[in-house]
Write a protein that holds these residues in place. Structure first.
Motif, PDB file in Angstrom:
ATOM      1  N   GLU A 346       8.485  55.408  43.841  1.00 35.49           N
ATOM      2  CA  GLU A 346       7.812  56.630  43.666  1.00 35.49           C
ATOM      3  C   GLU A 346       7.364  56.710  42.221  1.00 35.49           C
ATOM      4  N   ASP A 348       5.605  59.413  39.312  1.00 30.13           N
ATOM      5  CA  ASP A 348       5.018  60.785  39.061  1.00 30.13           C
ATOM      6  C   ASP A 348       5.069  61.166  37.578  1.00 30.13           C
ATOM      7  N   SER A 355       5.195  59.836  32.332  1.00 33.83           N
ATOM      8  CA  SER A 355       5.269  59.209  33.641  1.00 33.83           C
ATOM      9  C   SER A 355       6.404  58.296  33.787  1.00 33.83           C
TER      10      SER A 355
END
Length: 416
Positions: A346, A348, A355
């Protein structure tokens, strides 16, 4: 990347002479390490200075918390009641501020008293623990109103140059413990065992069950579980840098005690056996073979689950070391050979602009074996920490909150 003989000899001479800063400088220069101009070099497992981009600035300057100091007397001296301790038993004693002995501690530590309002408004006091393998000071936090019977325990291991108070302020783990119902212990490394208060994760004696610092920390853990009737199946350890490396050691030497570990900017066990090899491991990183020492349990239990955080701009401990801790928690790739195991990735960005990439490793039944958080652009600092503590990066995802979320799902003897 190799040391020449002259560099090795110079570093060893300086270490034997007690000049650890000069020894560090020589080894870091050989490794091509990066340090802030004019700043002292970092000892093994310590935090080097770096600047974080943007409005969210990492605190790596090593500021210490102001506070009211009191001292703890020698463990063998009588307390204010005249009682002597039983030297044959592990022992813990609380030292109220009003009755503290004015003698300086033989451990070389002058602990700070922090008002409860700064740490979640609970009981956060100084204790001293003694067992056959050694002794240490530690702070213990019990959230207000918490019934400790059946509660989980978290051991928090600070980095080099830090203190339990500083580390508690920076990670905010006591405040979060109120929400999650954890008892939190904060062991303090003494300057007698390491002048920079680093946990000596790199020494061979400290990588074996029943010896050195792992023996003291595991004895303290057992003592706390028994004293406060805590849940022995929900005992965890987390740490930063040298503290993270020691957490990885404890997962290897005492997998029967810890249900899961949290390693922030640390290293796997087995990469070093002395100061020169410690700096080599910090500078290059690696994924050593999964190992159990001769003093580990037999038969060998399954690896301990781990949640790992590491900044990919860390110039003090190479980010490859985070991969090494994950590899050991997975049994060095053994998970990939088990049918149905899987990994998901993942990506994000936090509100602070950091980040990150999170890789989650799962068993076939969905249980999580490990989580690996790579914080992009982050240096050697606790992700999402409070800037009032040293070596924190407020911009990043909240490592403390994520560790407790991870631990909440874990039990000893099973995955998370």
């Amino acid at each position: 990347m190799k040391f020449d003989n002259a560099t090795m000899q110079q570093a060893l001479r300086l270490t034997q002479a007690g000049d650890l800063q000069a020894a560090t400088r020589a080894i870091q220069q050989a490794l091509g390490g990066i340090a802030r101009p004019g700043s002292p070099p970092s000892p093994p497992g310590s935090q080097a200075y770096s600047d974080a981009p943007g409005d969210c600035v990492a605190n790596n300057a090593g500021d210490y918390i102001d506070g009211e100091f009191f001292v703890v007397d020698d463990a063998n001296a009588p307390d204010n009641t005249g009682a002597k301790r039983d030297s044959t038993k592990p022992w813990s004693r609380i030292w109220p501020r009003a009755t503290a002995n004015p003698l300086r501690s033989h451990m070389g530590l002058a602990p700070t008293w922090i008002d409860g309002s700064a740490t979640g408004k609970g009981d956060f006091q100084q204790h001293h623990f003694v067992c056959d393998d050694g002794q240490l000071h530690y702070k213990l936090y019990i959230p207000p109103g918490l019934d400790t019977v059946g509660a989980p325990l978290l051991l928090m291991l600070h980095g080099c140059t830090q203190t339990p108070d500083d580390f508690a302020r920076g990670t905010r783990m006591n405040e979060l413990a109120v929400e999650h119902g954890y008892v939190v212990a904060w062991p303090a490394q003494s300057i007698e065992r390491n002048p920079n208060r680093c946990w000596n994760w790199f020494r061979t004696d400290n990588q074996q069950r029943g010896r050195g610092e792992p023996a003291i920390l595991s004895a303290l853990t057992r003592h706390l579980v028994a004293t406060y009737q805590l849940d022995a199946k929900r005992v965890f350890v987390a740490g930063l840098s040298a503290g993270g490396a020691m957490a990885a050691v404890l997962a290897n030497t005492h997998p029967d005690i810890f249900a899961a570990i949290g390693v922030h900017s640390g290293l796997p066990i087995g990469l070093a056996s002395d100061i020169p090899s410690a700096f080599a491991a910090m500078g290059k990183g690696g994924e050593p073979r999964h190992r159990r020492s001769a003093h580990s349990l037999n038969p060998v239990p399954a690896p301990v689950s781990a949640i790992v955080f590491h900044g990919d701009s860390d110039t003090t401990v190479h980010p490859r070391n985070g991969h090494g801790v994950i590899a050991q928690s997975l049994g060095n790739g053994a998970q990939a050979d088990r049918a149905g195991s899987s990994s998901t990735v993942e990506r994000d960005t936090t509100a602070g602009g950091r980040s990150f990439t999170r890789t989650i490793h799962r068993e076939a039944d969905g249980r999580v074996t490990a989580e690996h958080w790579v914080i992009h652009g982050a240096a050697h600092a606790w992700s999402g920490g409070d800037a009032r503590g040293s070596y924190t990066d407020p911009c990043g995802p909240d490592a403390s909150a994520q560790m407790l979320r991870f631990f909440d799902a874990c039990r000893a003897g099973s995955k998370c």
